[in-house]
Design a protein around this motif. Structure first.
Motif, PDB file in Angstrom:
ATOM      1  N   ALA A 135       0.818  -1.214   0.000  1.00 21.40           N
ATOM      2  CA  ALA A 135       0.000   0.000   0.000  1.00 21.40           C
ATOM      3  C   ALA A 135       0.857   1.272   0.000  1.00 21.40           C
ATOM      4  CB  ALA A 135      -0.893  -0.002   1.243  1.00 21.40           C
ATOM      5  N   PRO A 136       0.381   2.313  -0.676  1.00 17.71           N
ATOM      6  CA  PRO A 136      -0.835   2.370  -1.495  1.00 17.71           C
ATOM      7  C   PRO A 136      -0.582   1.848  -2.913  1.00 17.71           C
ATOM      8  CG  PRO A 136       0.151   4.552  -1.337  1.00 17.71           C
ATOM      9  CD  PRO A 136       1.040   3.627  -0.564  1.00 17.71           C
ATOM     10  N   VAL A 137      -1.565   1.179  -3.459  1.00 18.85           N
ATOM     11  CA  VAL A 137      -1.365   0.561  -4.769  1.00 18.85           C
ATOM     12  C   VAL A 137      -2.228   1.194  -5.858  1.00 18.85           C
ATOM     13  CG1 VAL A 137      -0.701  -1.649  -3.748  1.00 18.85           C
ATOM     14  CG2 VAL A 137      -3.037  -1.298  -4.442  1.00 18.85           C
ATOM     15  N   VAL A 138      -1.663   1.141  -7.056  1.00 15.60           N
ATOM     16  CA  VAL A 138      -2.320   1.699  -8.240  1.00 15.60           C
ATOM     17  C   VAL A 138      -2.231   0.638  -9.335  1.00 15.60           C
ATOM     18  CG1 VAL A 138      -2.041   3.420 -10.086  1.00 15.60           C
ATOM     19  CG2 VAL A 138      -1.800   4.125  -7.699  1.00 15.60           C
ATOM     20  N   LEU A 139      -3.315   0.461 -10.047  1.00 16.02           N
ATOM     21  CA  LEU A 139      -3.346  -0.501 -11.151  1.00 16.02           C
ATOM     22  C   LEU A 139      -3.714   0.257 -12.420  1.00 16.02           C
ATOM     23  CD1 LEU A 139      -3.394  -3.607 -11.841  1.00 16.02           C
ATOM     24  CD2 LEU A 139      -5.856  -3.517 -11.432  1.00 16.02           C
ATOM     25  N   VAL A 140      -2.917   0.086 -13.462  1.00 16.94           N
ATOM     26  CA  VAL A 140      -3.236   0.722 -14.737  1.00 16.94           C
ATOM     27  C   VAL A 140      -3.675  -0.378 -15.695  1.00 16.94           C
ATOM     28  CG1 VAL A 140      -2.445   2.217 -16.609  1.00 16.94           C
ATOM     29  CG2 VAL A 140      -1.519   2.516 -14.306  1.00 16.94           C
ATOM     30  N   GLY A 141      -4.869  -0.228 -16.254  1.00 13.25           N
ATOM     31  CA  GLY A 141      -5.431  -1.291 -17.079  1.00 13.25           C
ATOM     32  C   GLY A 141      -5.731  -2.480 -16.190  1.00 13.25           C
ATOM     33  N   GLU A 142      -5.502  -3.673 -16.698  1.00 16.12           N
ATOM     34  CA  GLU A 142      -5.800  -4.867 -15.900  1.00 16.12           C
ATOM     35  C   GLU A 142      -4.539  -5.483 -15.309  1.00 16.12           C
ATOM     36  OE1 GLU A 142      -8.856  -5.788 -15.182  1.00 16.12           O
ATOM     37  OE2 GLU A 142      -9.523  -4.116 -16.429  1.00 16.12           O
ATOM     38  N   ARG A 143      -3.353  -5.044 -15.787  1.00 16.57           N
ATOM     39  CA  ARG A 143      -2.141  -5.788 -15.412  1.00 16.57           C
ATOM     40  C   ARG A 143      -1.008  -4.978 -14.804  1.00 16.57           C
ATOM     41  NH1 ARG A 143      -2.331  -9.714 -20.356  1.00 16.57           N
ATOM     42  NH2 ARG A 143      -2.699  -7.728 -21.357  1.00 16.57           N
ATOM     43  N   ASP A 144      -0.942  -3.683 -15.121  1.00 15.64           N
ATOM     44  CA  ASP A 144       0.224  -2.915 -14.674  1.00 15.64           C
ATOM     45  C   ASP A 144       0.007  -2.436 -13.243  1.00 15.64           C
ATOM     46  OD1 ASP A 144       1.069  -3.360 -17.185  1.00 15.64           O
ATOM     47  OD2 ASP A 144       0.968  -1.286 -17.875  1.00 15.64           O
ATOM     48  N   PHE A 145       0.717  -3.081 -12.357  1.00 13.81           N
ATOM     49  CA  PHE A 145       0.508  -2.880 -10.933  1.00 13.81           C
ATOM     50  C   PHE A 145       1.670  -2.077 -10.338  1.00 13.81           C
ATOM     51  CE2 PHE A 145       1.123  -4.249  -6.611  1.00 13.81           C
ATOM     52  CZ  PHE A 145      -0.172  -4.259  -6.104  1.00 13.81           C
ATOM     53  N   TYR A 146       1.361  -1.072  -9.542  1.00 13.02           N
ATOM     54  CA  TYR A 146       2.402  -0.265  -8.889  1.00 13.02           C
ATOM     55  C   TYR A 146       2.136  -0.242  -7.386  1.00 13.02           C
ATOM     56  CZ  TYR A 146       3.089   1.303 -13.670  1.00 13.02           C
ATOM     57  OH  TYR A 146       3.310   1.325 -15.020  1.00 13.02           O
ATOM     58  N   GLY A 147       3.200  -0.545  -6.592  1.00  9.63           N
ATOM     59  CA  GLY A 147       3.051  -0.557  -5.143  1.00  9.63           C
ATOM     60  C   GLY A 147       3.810   0.586  -4.489  1.00  9.63           C
ATOM     61  N   ARG A 148       3.412   0.910  -3.271  1.00  7.83           N
ATOM     62  CA  ARG A 148       4.030   1.980  -2.462  1.00  7.83           C
ATOM     63  C   ARG A 148       4.170   3.265  -3.281  1.00  7.83           C
ATOM     64  NH1 ARG A 148       7.339  -2.554  -0.724  1.00  7.83           N
ATOM     65  NH2 ARG A 148       6.334  -3.352   1.142  1.00  7.83           N
ATOM     66  N   VAL A 149       3.082   3.645  -3.899  1.00  5.62           N
ATOM     67  CA  VAL A 149       3.104   4.799  -4.801  1.00  5.62           C
ATOM     68  C   VAL A 149       2.986   6.104  -4.007  1.00  5.62           C
ATOM     69  CG1 VAL A 149       1.908   5.905  -6.735  1.00  5.62           C
ATOM     70  CG2 VAL A 149       2.038   3.419  -6.627  1.00  5.62           C
ATOM     71  N   THR A 150       3.870   7.030  -4.307  1.00  5.87           N
ATOM     72  CA  THR A 150       3.790   8.365  -3.709  1.00  5.87           C
ATOM     73  C   THR A 150       3.139   9.292  -4.744  1.00  5.87           C
ATOM     74  OG1 THR A 150       5.901   9.028  -4.649  1.00  5.87           O
ATOM     75  CG2 THR A 150       5.960   7.998  -2.467  1.00  5.87           C
TER      76      THR A 150
END
Ligand code: FES
Length: 169
Positions: A135-150
Motif C-alpha cells: 500500500a498504497p497501490v495503483v493498477l493501470v489497465g488490468e495488469r500494470d501494478f504499482y506498489g508503495r506509490v507516492t
C-alpha cells in the motif's frame, strides 16, 4: 429508425452486436450477455447503445436501463484508454492513497471517472486489490501494478504512459 452516432468504427461495432444478438436472441436471460458484449465493443453503454439493445431484443428501454444501473460492472460513461485504478481500501488509504488520487486528478485535470480530453486516461477508485502490504497501490489497465506509490510517482506513471502513447504516433 435509430440514427447511430458516426463515431469511428461504430457502424461495424453495431453490426457485430446485431450479429451477436441474432445468434443468441432466443436464449433465456440473454440481456446481461448482450450488454456485456456491447460494453466489450464500445467500452461503455451509452443511451444510444442501450436503445439499440432494447430495440433488437424487443424489450422496453427501462428494463435495459434497470439492468445497466443495477450491476456496477456496467458503465454508462466513456472511460479513458488507460484506466488508472487507485485502491482506496483501508490499508491504502492510511498510507496516503487519497493524496495519490488527488495528484492524478490534478495532473490530468479531470474529475473521478471522467476521461481526459484526449481520451487517454481516466481515474477510478477501487476497493482492496489484495496487495495491502504494498500500500498504497495503483493498477493501470488490468495488469500494470504499482506498489508503495507516492504522489510524485503517480505523476511519473502518467508521464510514462504519455510517452508510450506518443511513441506510437
Ligand atoms: S487496501 Fe489497498 S490493496 Fe488492500
Amino acid at each position: 429508425m435509430l440514427s447511430l452516432t458516426e463515431c469511428p468504427g461504430c457502424k461495424e461495432k453495431y453490426k457485430e452486436l446485431e450479429e451477436f444478438i441474432s445468434g443468441v436472441k432466443n436464449e433465456p436471460g440473454i440481456l446481461i450477455n448482450v450488454l456485456h458484449k456491447a460494453q466489450e465493443l464500445f467500452g461503455y453503454l451509452s443511451e444510444e447503445t442501450q436503445q439499440f439493445v432494447a430495440d433488437k431484443l424487443e424489450v422496453p428501454l427501462s428494463r435495459v436501463y434497470g439492468v445497466v444501473t443495477f450491476y456496477n460492472f456496467f458503465s454508462t460513461k466513456p472511460k479513458g484508454k488507460n484506466q488508472i485504478k487507485v485502491c482506496l481500501g483501508t490499508a491504502c488509504y492510511v498510507k496516503g492513497a487519497d493524496k495519490v488520487m488527488q495528484r492524478l486528478l490534478d495532473d490530468l485535470k479531470v474529475g473521478m471517472e471522467e476521461p481526459t480530453e484526449d481520451g487517454l486516461f481516466s481515474v477510478h477508485a477501487v476497493r482492496c486489490l489484495g496487495a495491502c502490504s504494498m500500500a498504497p497501490v495503483v493498477l493501470v489497465g488490468e495488469r500494470d501494478f504499482y506498489g508503495r506509490v507516492t504522489p510524485d510517482e503517480a505523476s511519473k506513471i502518467i508521464e510514462k504512459y504519455r510517452r508510450n502513447e506518443n511513441g506510437k504516433n
